[in-house]
Scaffold this motif. Structure first.
Motif, mmCIF file in Angstrom:
data_model
loop_
_atom_site.group_PDB
_atom_site.id
_atom_site.type_symbol
_atom_site.label_atom_id
_atom_site.label_comp_id
_atom_site.label_asym_id
_atom_site.label_seq_id
_atom_site.Cartn_x
_atom_site.Cartn_y
_atom_site.Cartn_z
ATOM 1 N N ALA A 118 82.619 46.702 64.537
ATOM 2 C CA ALA A 118 81.443 46.213 63.811
ATOM 3 C C ALA A 118 81.792 45.715 62.417
ATOM 4 O O ALA A 118 81.016 44.990 61.795
ATOM 5 C CB ALA A 118 80.390 47.318 63.711
ATOM 6 N N ALA A 119 82.960 46.081 61.913
ATOM 7 C CA ALA A 119 83.375 45.663 60.574
ATOM 8 C C ALA A 119 83.974 44.268 60.551
ATOM 9 O O ALA A 119 84.295 43.748 59.482
ATOM 10 C CB ALA A 119 84.400 46.655 60.020
ATOM 11 N N LEU A 120 84.107 43.638 61.710
ATOM 12 C CA LEU A 120 84.847 42.384 61.783
ATOM 13 C C LEU A 120 84.032 41.084 61.722
ATOM 14 O O LEU A 120 84.412 40.157 60.993
ATOM 15 C CB LEU A 120 85.694 42.364 63.066
ATOM 16 N N PRO A 121 82.961 40.925 62.488
ATOM 17 C CA PRO A 121 82.403 39.570 62.676
ATOM 18 C C PRO A 121 82.008 38.831 61.403
ATOM 19 O O PRO A 121 82.389 37.671 61.210
ATOM 20 C CB PRO A 121 81.183 39.821 63.574
ATOM 21 N N GLU A 122 81.241 39.460 60.539
ATOM 22 C CA GLU A 122 80.726 38.759 59.355
ATOM 23 C C GLU A 122 81.854 38.400 58.385
ATOM 24 O O GLU A 122 81.926 37.266 57.899
ATOM 25 C CB GLU A 122 79.668 39.616 58.653
ATOM 26 N N VAL A 123 82.736 39.347 58.098
ATOM 27 C CA VAL A 123 83.783 39.056 57.117
ATOM 28 C C VAL A 123 84.788 38.046 57.652
ATOM 29 O O VAL A 123 85.216 37.134 56.931
ATOM 30 C CB VAL A 123 84.510 40.336 56.644
ATOM 31 N N VAL A 124 85.176 38.190 58.907
ATOM 32 C CA VAL A 124 86.157 37.250 59.457
ATOM 33 C C VAL A 124 85.560 35.847 59.549
ATOM 34 O O VAL A 124 86.205 34.861 59.186
ATOM 35 C CB VAL A 124 86.668 37.720 60.827
ATOM 36 N N ALA A 125 84.334 35.736 60.038
ATOM 37 C CA ALA A 125 83.698 34.422 60.139
ATOM 38 C C ALA A 125 83.500 33.791 58.763
ATOM 39 O O ALA A 125 83.698 32.574 58.592
ATOM 40 C CB ALA A 125 82.359 34.547 60.870
ATOM 41 N N THR A 126 83.128 34.596 57.782
ATOM 42 C CA THR A 126 82.934 34.075 56.422
ATOM 43 C C THR A 126 84.244 33.578 55.834
ATOM 44 O O THR A 126 84.324 32.465 55.295
ATOM 45 C CB THR A 126 82.332 35.161 55.514
ATOM 46 N N VAL A 127 85.276 34.406 55.916
ATOM 47 C CA VAL A 127 86.559 34.028 55.317
ATOM 48 C C VAL A 127 87.176 32.847 56.058
ATOM 49 O O VAL A 127 87.629 31.875 55.441
ATOM 50 C CB VAL A 127 87.527 35.220 55.306
ATOM 51 N N TRP A 128 87.187 32.911 57.386
ATOM 52 C CA TRP A 128 87.841 31.826 58.130
ATOM 53 C C TRP A 128 87.133 30.491 57.906
ATOM 54 O O TRP A 128 87.771 29.460 57.687
ATOM 55 C CB TRP A 128 87.908 32.145 59.620
ATOM 56 N N SER A 129 85.808 30.500 57.941
ATOM 57 C CA SER A 129 85.069 29.242 57.796
ATOM 58 C C SER A 129 85.215 28.655 56.402
ATOM 59 O O SER A 129 85.336 27.430 56.242
ATOM 60 C CB SER A 129 83.587 29.445 58.140
ATOM 61 N N ASN A 130 85.235 29.489 55.378
ATOM 62 C CA ASN A 130 85.288 28.984 54.009
ATOM 63 C C ASN A 130 86.701 28.708 53.512
ATOM 64 O O ASN A 130 86.982 27.643 52.956
ATOM 65 C CB ASN A 130 84.590 29.959 53.059
#
Length: 325
Positions: A118-130
């Motif tokens: 649960a700690a992964l989706p938001e941070v990974v998507a935010t960092v990878w996309s930006n």
């Protein structure tokens, strides 16, 4: 089911674990039995009444979750009931069940337990996309991450190091900076005692940072531009330092620099699906190989979401705060 409800905007005490209507998997969606969710700054803003969910999204906070698929809506393929997944959400993670567009699902990576996922989706998507899809960080470049000890920061350090970039971070205090160093950060800046513009310039022989990932917004805008290298890219993802600032455009022109500002929550489904697909392709193999891992500070029962919010607002944590059902 039960979910965290916000009867009236306010402090952490306004988060109430109460009965709520069960969601239903619509066309293109799956229903997930939530094992865990994670606390993000956006959840705090929603609780305070400043960041409402987009139209059609769940009214409950929670921008990511992990769990098991319990039902599949029409038009969904590639997933089965019982699959262990984690997901990027527009809301609804602070609940026992949530309906998720299939394009925002990710399998739980090998080597990661269901709750920690649960700690992964938001941070990974935010960092990878930006940092990668928009700012285009390349091997050998320097990335400056503000809030290096946050959930976003701890993931940005690891992803940037994985591609061969040099990483500078700002954080408050020696302990947080030490944790950033353990994750691979090369340049450690205590924002309470040091000027990040001077420190970045000194560490790069005057060149500056090629990419800056910023959570502060207005407060840091001018200094971020000062800290950029020629052809630098400033990616703004947060407004903790305010929403309005003046900018000398001549300084931006002189550096041939670019500024972008994005959020994930309100993006169209197809854009979110494209980001999630890129994460699955580029990041998930690194997580499965153990080269990148989520940093979890503490885990709380979902009913104690108020306490997790207090910890987040006090900024005493490093990494992510999780909530379990």
């Amino acid at each position: 089911m039960h979910a965290i409800t916000i009867e009236q905007p306010g402090g952490p005490e306004s988060l109430v674990w109460a009965e709520a209507p069960d969601p239903v998997a619509g066309d293109g969606e799956v229903l997930v039995e939530v094992a865990a969710s994670a606390v993000n700054r956006a959840d705090v803003l929603q609780r305070q009444g400043f960041y409402n969910p987009p139209p059609g999204a769940s009214p409950h906070p929670g921008l990511e979750c992990s769990g098991r698929i319990s039902a599949i809506g029409a038009g969904v393929s590639g997933w089965s009931v019982g699959d262990e997944v984690c997901a990027l959400l527009a809301g609804g993670g602070y609940a026992q069940r949530v309906a998720v567009p299939a394009g925002q699902l990710l399998p739980v990576p090998a080597g990661v337990d269901l709750v920690t996922a649960a700690a992964l989706p938001e941070v990974v998507a935010t960092v990878w996309s930006n940092v990668f899809m928009v700012a285009g960080l390349r091997p050998g470049e320097t990335l400056l991450v503000h809030g290096g000890s946050s959930g976003i920061g701890t993931m940005a350090i690891q992803l940037a190091k994985a591609v061969g970039a040099r990483v500078a971070v700002t954080a408050g205090g020696k302990e947080k900076l030490a944790r950033c160093a353990e994750l691979g950060a090369d340049i450690l800046i205590d924002y309470r005692e040091q000027d990040f513009v001077e420190e970045v310039r000194a560490a790069t022989d005057g060149a500056g940072a090629d990419v800056i990932l910023d959570i502060m917004g207005a407060k840091y805008l001018t200094r971020n531009v000062d800290a950029l290298a020629v052809n630098g890219r400033l990616a703004i993802i947060g407004l903790q330092g305010g929403v309005k600032a003046e900018l000398n455009l001549a300084a931006l022109l002189a550096k041939r620099a670019a500024i972008t500002a994005t959020t994930l929550r309100a993006r169209p489904l197809e854009e979110k699906a494209a980001i999630v697909a890129a994460v699955r392709e580029h990041v998930w193999p690194q997580v499965a190989a153990g080269r990148i891992h989520p940093v979890v500070h503490a885990t709380y029962p979902m009913q104690d979401a108020a306490e997790a919010h207090r910890v987040l607002e006090a900024s005493t944590h490093v990494g992510k705060l999780l909530l379990t059902t």
